[in-house]
Structure formats: structure tokens, C-alpha cells
Design an enzyme around this catalytic site. Sequence first.
Site, short mmCIF file in Angstrom:
data_model
loop_
_atom_site.label_atom_id
_atom_site.label_comp_id
_atom_site.label_asym_id
_atom_site.label_seq_id
_atom_site.Cartn_x
_atom_site.Cartn_y
_atom_site.Cartn_z
CG HIS A 147 34.37 40.76 54.20
ND1 HIS A 147 34.46 40.85 52.82
CD2 HIS A 147 33.12 41.19 54.51
CE1 HIS A 147 33.33 41.29 52.33
NE2 HIS A 147 32.49 41.51 53.33
CG ASP A 148 37.85 39.49 51.67
OD1 ASP A 148 38.61 38.50 51.75
OD2 ASP A 148 36.61 39.39 51.72
N GLY A 189 34.11 45.98 53.24
CA GLY A 189 34.92 44.91 52.69
C GLY A 189 35.72 45.32 51.47
#
Length: 258
Positions: A119-120, A137
Site C-alpha cells: 500500500h501507498d 508500504g
Amino acid sequence: MIHPSAFVHPEAQIDSSVEIGPWCTVGPHVKIGKGTRLISHVAVDGWTEIGENNTFFPFGVIGAIPQDLKYNGEATKLIIGNQNTIREGVTLNLGTVQGGGLTKVGDHNLLMAYTHLGHDCIVGNHCVIANYGGLAGHVILEDYVILGGMTGVSQYVRIGTHAYIGGQSGLERDVPPYVIALGARPCLLKGANIVGLRRRGFVADRIQKINEAIKLWVRTDIQKEQCLLEIESQYGELPEIQNFIQFIRKSETGVVRQ
């Protein structure tokens, strides 16, 4: 063209030129641009936007929810640019609210089999992540990064433009631009990415100066700021050196320096 065995949610926004092969699934919030191909057995879900002329090989999971226990179903995004090749078994997760809400892949990238973007993460343009590479992440890959096979990158690490990371490395600190780095605990710098820079049109004199600046940086007998001032005084006329210095000064996790 959509294969009869594929499931495409009626609310998905799919260009008429998109090819969706056997046993693919496409969720309701997905957008796919023209010329993109899902070869077979690709699952695309979440708030995922895919650009033009991308190719997805079988068994990829694109836009799944983050592997983050704080995620609570928010409408965070995955955005993929144009002309990327996403090989077998790749997993690309949505962003999180806490991390800015966006995972992003630029243009002209090659993500080889079984790679993972957490994520991200932000991946620039013209990057290569070799087989089994994994980004935790909040990782940032600038343009033209090559990440060797079975390499793991810890959360919040940045890798600078034109860097080459050797296979089976483990990165826990930022890697500055234009370097070759390899290994884990510690990860070591091995000088400039000379071959890569030549391939991308850098002239010999400029490569030499970049390499000399990197040699200064790995001298741990000189304090960080003094070292950066020395690099700037000797080679600061080059925009690449200014980029190198600024990258290091902006680091929040520390920079590889051995």
C-alpha cells in the site's frame, strides 16, 4: 473483446478496445483504458484506474485491499499508467488513508513474476522489478530503477533514479540515485551504475564525475554534511550531483553509506 468466461461488473468502465481473457474478474469501481490486455485469470478490484496499452499476465491480483490492519474499507486508489507489463502472479494493493490513499505505478515499467507492491507505494517510469521483488508500504522508486530478483524493500524507503539494486538484497535505508547497491545488513554501495547510465545516454565525463562523487560519499571517515559540501564544491555544476545531494538531505530514514 471480453471472453465469455470472464466476469466484468456492469459498472466497471472499460474501453471498447480492452481485451479481457478467460476467467478474469473486474470489479465495479475499475477503469481500464484503451489497448490494455488481461490475458487470463487476472483479478482487478477496488478503486483501480489502469491506463492504456498495459499487459497483465495470468494470476495477477490488482487492486486488492491493503495488507494493513488499519484499513477499514475506505475508497483508496491504485493508479497504473501506460505501457506497463505486469507478469504472472503480481500483487498490487490499494493505498491507505494514513499513507495518502494512493498506490501508483507510472509508465513503461516491467514488474516480473510474483512481485508485490504494498500500500501507498509510488513507482516512477521505466523501472524494472525482477522476480519475487517485494516493496513494503510507502516505498518510493524513482525513474529508471532496476530492482534485482528476490529483493525486499522495507517501509518508507526511497530508491533514487537510475539506481541498480543487486538480487537478494534487503533495503532498510534510502539508496541514492545513480548507484549500484547490493546486500543486506548492511547493504553496500559499489559505485556508479556505469552500464545503466551509458545505456541511457550519459556521456563518459559526466559518468566519471558521478562516480567520483559516490566515492566521496562512501568515505565514512568524513561527517555527512562535510562530505556533501565537498561533493557540491567539486561537482556541483552538474544537475545530477545536485539531485544526488538533495536526495540525501531529504532522507527521513537514513541513506546507505558504505
